[in-house]
Write a protein that holds these residues in place. Structure first.
Motif, PDB file in Angstrom:
ATOM      1  N   SER A 121      47.561  36.000  31.975  1.00 21.23           N
ATOM      2  CA  SER A 121      47.456  34.567  31.737  1.00 21.23           C
ATOM      3  C   SER A 121      46.174  34.183  31.004  1.00 21.23           C
ATOM      4  N   THR A 122      45.493  35.163  30.397  1.00 22.60           N
ATOM      5  CA  THR A 122      44.258  34.878  29.667  1.00 22.60           C
ATOM      6  C   THR A 122      44.441  33.705  28.702  1.00 22.60           C
ATOM      7  N   VAL A 155      44.153  27.670  30.966  1.00 18.36           N
ATOM      8  CA  VAL A 155      43.238  27.010  31.903  1.00 18.36           C
ATOM      9  C   VAL A 155      43.914  26.824  33.261  1.00 18.36           C
ATOM     10  N   LEU A 176      43.720  29.342  36.172  1.00 16.83           N
ATOM     11  CA  LEU A 176      42.493  29.572  36.945  1.00 16.83           C
ATOM     12  C   LEU A 176      42.735  29.203  38.407  1.00 16.83           C
ATOM     13  N   ASP A 198      49.114  24.338  28.854  1.00 18.21           N
ATOM     14  CA  ASP A 198      48.363  23.721  29.957  1.00 18.21           C
ATOM     15  C   ASP A 198      48.687  22.238  30.100  1.00 18.21           C
ATOM     16  N   ALA A 219      34.495  30.621  30.704  1.00 15.57           N
ATOM     17  CA  ALA A 219      35.105  30.616  32.036  1.00 15.57           C
ATOM     18  C   ALA A 219      36.136  29.493  32.161  1.00 15.57           C
ATOM     19  N   HIS A 220      35.769  28.283  31.760  1.00 17.14           N
ATOM     20  CA  HIS A 220      36.669  27.139  31.932  1.00 17.14           C
ATOM     21  C   HIS A 220      37.898  27.238  31.034  1.00 17.14           C
ATOM     22  N   ARG A 221      37.792  27.960  29.943  1.00 10.26           N
ATOM     23  CA  ARG A 221      38.951  28.128  29.064  1.00 10.26           C
ATOM     24  C   ARG A 221      39.744  29.401  29.423  1.00 10.26           C
ATOM     25  N   ASN A 222      39.315  30.084  30.456  1.00 12.47           N
ATOM     26  CA  ASN A 222      39.984  31.320  30.897  1.00 12.47           C
ATOM     27  C   ASN A 222      40.058  32.352  29.780  1.00 12.47           C
ATOM     28  N   ASN A 232      38.696  35.780  28.286  1.00  9.78           N
ATOM     29  CA  ASN A 232      38.168  36.976  28.929  1.00  9.78           C
ATOM     30  C   ASN A 232      37.062  37.610  28.094  1.00  9.78           C
TER      31      ASN A 232
END
Lengths: 400, 400, 400, 400
Positions: C35-36, C39, C42, C350, D250-253, D255
């Motif tokens: 799921s990279t 948002v 998360l 999203d 991080a918030h946008r997932n 990697n």
């Protein structure tokens, strides 16, 4: 024996390049700086009989009422360049040179340049002939007053809009006849200066992309007076890099798909280039070199944007997208953060020194061996910097 | 008349460069790709009598039991290169070439390389003499089986640690005598391959910074057998740029104060270079060129770091800090994002083709005219890329 | 209990974002990818009751006769993205979705977009009313055929030129009355789609800078039908970074003098943005955020240039010139090399998932909590990415 | 009513940060500069009752016999910063402050720092107890002579090597007892200064990565005397950016696979960091933040290299390699060209001002709300710059 005196007449004297040239010649004469940045200070040029900095006498034309000291202070403040102690040590020389700068002409310079200053507006020439006569008289007065052995008129003024040449620009007799009634449209200002210089038999060098002497009619004039000339558009930063890197891609048979170059800077030249028509001249020479070297046309894009807070610091970002083996796409990017006037000034001194060597040897006409100094080298197809430099070294070998 | 058959024996065959060379030759033979990236495909080289891709027969040595197809798939997956359709179309050629790859020797390769694979470990030679004999036998068998007219042994193996030469490496008789008992310390593996190649009169080319043939003793061996050789360390990316840009700074008399270069990449070569001793060899040749071209020593710094997720994509960031006129400090930065194996492979093919031209002409010894392909050109002081390229063109003009 | 079915109707379905959304939903449903980039995947969003990928049914409108598979293949070839195996594994889903795509309308889309395709030209609606009716009928048919519980119309079409609103756009009754005779000038195409969606009570999301639902008249329509809506212009790359970095400069009291951003890319969106009038919409939202966050206006410059060989890879170079303590001038530069469609698609998914949560909760009207996904968040003044993200988390805390 | 007088005692006074703090406070007092770069000058902090620049009295310890004027001139010459006119206007203040600087102690500072200067070597303390006593006496004398209401000891000295703590560092009684015989190995110099400050009840702030007060034993000491303290390692440039950008990824997932950061600079701090053991302290805090924010460990690499010609200009190049949707690999790069001392100095002033607010409120112990100023915020796990800044604003809201 009296030492040879070389006049260096700066068109656009109080601009960044003009100011740096004048400060630099003073600092070199006084032994205050090293020769870094001067090509002609390299060992290869040691036996040419080049004039020394102290042999140069600076004068010029300007449309802004200012002085070299004021201009240097403005640069110190806006761009953080020029050491305060250095300017102080050269203050007398700068003042003396400032006194030799005369009001220039704006006829044909275009509205954006015309707005930069008003010096001499009260007695502005009404025709091209009047303009040339007055410029020529200023040059003659300078030669006489300063006992100049060789006068070099060097255009370091702001970039004019592109100029569309017509039939009248193909033949000196026709152009000469047209001067009498010539107005804004006959010729750009840069060409009026070129005519004034060459008609007087002086050397004319064009460090800008403006038209200057680059039309058949003015070539014919130079031929008739035996004057030296060369140009145009000093190759100082991003374009220099293009002519350095493009040969690498060519020699490695890497296929350049696109070459994008974005330039930002904030000096007075930027004010002028912010006018799209003035900018067009600059973009054109900057853009052409890559195609010329590669032998095919990748997509190219060149922008120049005026960002006042950058001052004299020109930053270029170039993105080169190319294919290698098996068609694989790869990327090179560079950023060049150079101080525009300080890159240009030593090259302007170099071409003046090299022009004087030619004069001493009794040569005349177009100086093709200066191609490595120019974005649009006149009379030369080659844009590969290293081949151009080889040409210069070959000339040196033959001349020394 | 039968067509000339050129053997290309890849030491480190299943690595990135070896795999790309093999795939590329197949794709070129089949007309599936353009010649982008191949220097010898440029028009200047048209009359040399270069062997075509279809004339090459690929074989090699390896210490990892694998195949060209598996290696190509690994590259596709990790680095997003090599089109799936292209690999499929060349699959038969790759399989045939894989069948001609034999287990290599690790003696003297150092512990980090030795860990990469175990192929042939069961019958590993115990002495240098045994190793050379076995390698030489493999080459001879290949020549015979494939009716090879000219065999070129090309080292594209991982970088070995720097090797400190001693008296025994100065003289072939001494070294030859020492082979019988020679163990890990006598010679690095790359030199054993070089000896095997040159003793058989084959051509030896070293595309890596490893020692290979670069000692007086092995030069003497080559002289005695009349073999051709050349090296070393292919000039593919960041170092190529250094040898392109440094001349510009030199010719403009700009004073380079520091030149910092950071390289990151993630292919198998990176695993090996992550060992500091192996890395030292690479940094050394990468670092030396700038000083050599400028004629003075700026501060230089070169790092190479192994970042696995980068795959074969080598990214270099260089920061060049220099002084211009009046000592003004300026900066140039570049990032180079190139696919390592795809930059190297065409150059490896180029030097093999050029070596075959020399062979056809009956030449022998060190091929100095290949300097533009190497970071550390043997027998040549010149590192300026354009002067090196001029040397190659001069050779072409004399040979065509 | 039957699982909820969420319809995702893509306006501009076969474009980069539409294709990636469709491929991504299929791949997620089949468990082929992580799921990279999503948002909503998360942990913070775990208890919202979000619809899963398998619950989405994709349909859409297009003006180019093509298919998701063809579009995916084009991307693979031009931009080196989408693994061949992945596309193959999702081929059936892509084919099924392609069959649910209907010819769109061009009325008001502008000449550059109109040139992209001719699908449906033979039965093109002549008035705005005809267009809206036909679009609405397509949506209704989809809802019925696929037993859709909640239909989300998502605009991922090319960027239209800026549209100057007039009195008629302030009031739904007036606008509704004008539809009957409405031609090219009444509304841009994006707004016709918005009206069709909202009139039917469906959710409308605008991922582009085009006008869409962003006028008072259409807000009134949404209010009257109780539909959900949100926008506009997905914040994917350079602008995201601006809204991340500008708060840092603000919080550190560093004075940003100029912020220059140059963008190059080569996908179909680029063809459209190459038209200066279409580009103007995009530059506007990209440019505004910095001033909004800093609270003062530095010099800003944004360019977007179409460089076909870049494919879907959008590269941005930003140069930020700022003053620190004692007025000292410093510089930050960044380059962002992102794949446009792959950055946009997960965000599009999203907002669709989050919109469905709202629908399940029986909410209506403008979804302000989605601001962190948009360059020009409707109904929200805040452009600071982190404050926007905090808003979203606050919503999640209240809704979970 | 007499105005409150705040003593700012700089450990490492004549270094870049110390000099800039002193010059900046003088220039602010005299109204010669704007408050750019000072966080506490932002409107949000307006009602805190912060001390003004004119209320600060600067003193300090040093191991190099120099002066603020000499140090400022050195910076002007090497790094092109500090306007000559500004230094001239503040000359008297700088001279007065220089007279309040006393010889420091080197015990435990490590060999590289010890080599920087010899001031006070003739009367160097032989034990930790002697050192602390002398330092404490200097502080007391300063407080008395200058009628200081609140003394803040601020460590801006060079980075010491990492220090391995032992049992003795866990308990103040044990450590206090050990001071009498304590030599080089008992404590680093930075901790001796911290003890001297806190034992006298003064505030101690650590702007460096050195150990300072960061051990349980010294925390206990602070508790017993009711002193305030905070740290450590000012977050000025590259690390600030890491803690700004990592939250976005991080918030946008997205990697993050690898984050590589290379730093080059050339000030005196660089001389010290060129010693690998000193460098280790710095790299550690710079490296940790990314992992802390992302919640997983990407590959990270941080280098800091001493390049003398860079002067105070620290240039960082960061290469962030990340995966988006469908696992697609993308890249962000940035270069940060900041002037180290000018980024650090205002933050050092900020924390001193904020510490004084706490003192006025009668608070004691560790100031956790200062976390946004530090690379390694003591007592705080959070490294996300925006969450840290929110903490500070929350404190302000509660305190105003």
């Amino acid at each position: 024996m009296t030492q040879r005196r070389v006049g260096l007449w700066l068109v656009g004297a109080f601009g960044g390049v003009g100011t740096t040239v004048t400060l630099g010649l003073s600092a070199l004469s006084r032994g205050l700086i090293k020769s870094t940045g001067l090509v002609t200070a390299l060992p290869d040029f040691g036996k040419l009989g080049l004039p020394e900095a102290a042999q140069f006498v600076v004068g010029g034309h300007e449309i802004r009422e200012s002085s070299f000291v004021d201009s240097a202070e403005e640069f110190r403040k806006n761009s953080g360049i020029f050491d305060a102690d250095l300017v102080a040590a050269c203050r007398d020389d700068l003042a003396a040179a400032s006194a030799r700068v005369k009001p220039g002409v704006k006829l044909g310079a275009g509205p954006t340049i015309a707005k930069l200053g008003t010096w001499g507006d009260e007695s502005a020439p009404r025709t091209a002939a009047e303009a040339v006569d007055r410029l020529e008289a200023d040059l003659a007065a300078f030669v006489k007053a300063e006992r100049i052995d060789h006068l070099i008129v060097l255009c370091v003024a702001s970039t004019e809009p592109p100029f569309q040449t017509r039939d009248v620009h193909q033949d000196w007799n026709a152009l000469n006849a047209a001067l009498a009634d010539g107005g804004e449209d006959l010729l750009p200002a840069s060409s009026l200066y070129a005519i004034a210089a060459l008609r007087g038999g002086h050397t004319y060098l064009n460090f800008t992309p403006s038209l200057g002497a680059s039309i058949p009619a003015i070539y014919q004039l130079a031929e008739s007076t035996g004057a030296l000339h060369g140009g145009k558009d000093g190759k100082t930063g991003e374009t220099l890099l293009k002519t350095v890197l493009a040969p690498m891609f060519a020699h490695r048979n890497l296929n350049v798909m696109s070459w994008v170059g974005h330039n930002i800077f904030g000096n007075r030249d930027g004010v002028v280039l912010d006018d799209p028509s003035n900018k067009a001249s600059k973009v054109d020479t900057k853009d052409r070199v890559v195609t010329s070297i590669l032998g095919y046309k990748p997509q190219t894009l060149v922008t120049i944007e005026y960002i006042p807070d950058m001052g004299d610091w020109k930053t270029a970002w170039d993105h080169i997208h190319f294919q290698g083996f098996l068609g694989t796409k790869m990327t090179m990017q560079f950023t060049w953060q150079g101080c525009d006037s300080l890159l240009a000034a030593p090259l302007a001194i170099d071409i003046a020194r090299l022009a004087d060597v030619e004069k001493q040897r009794g040569r005349r006409g177009l100086m093709r061996h200066l191609s490595c100094f120019f974005k649009g080298p006149e009379g030369v197809e080659e844009n590969d910097f290293f081949k151009q430099y080889d040409d210069l070294l070959r000339y040196v070998a033959q001349s020394a």
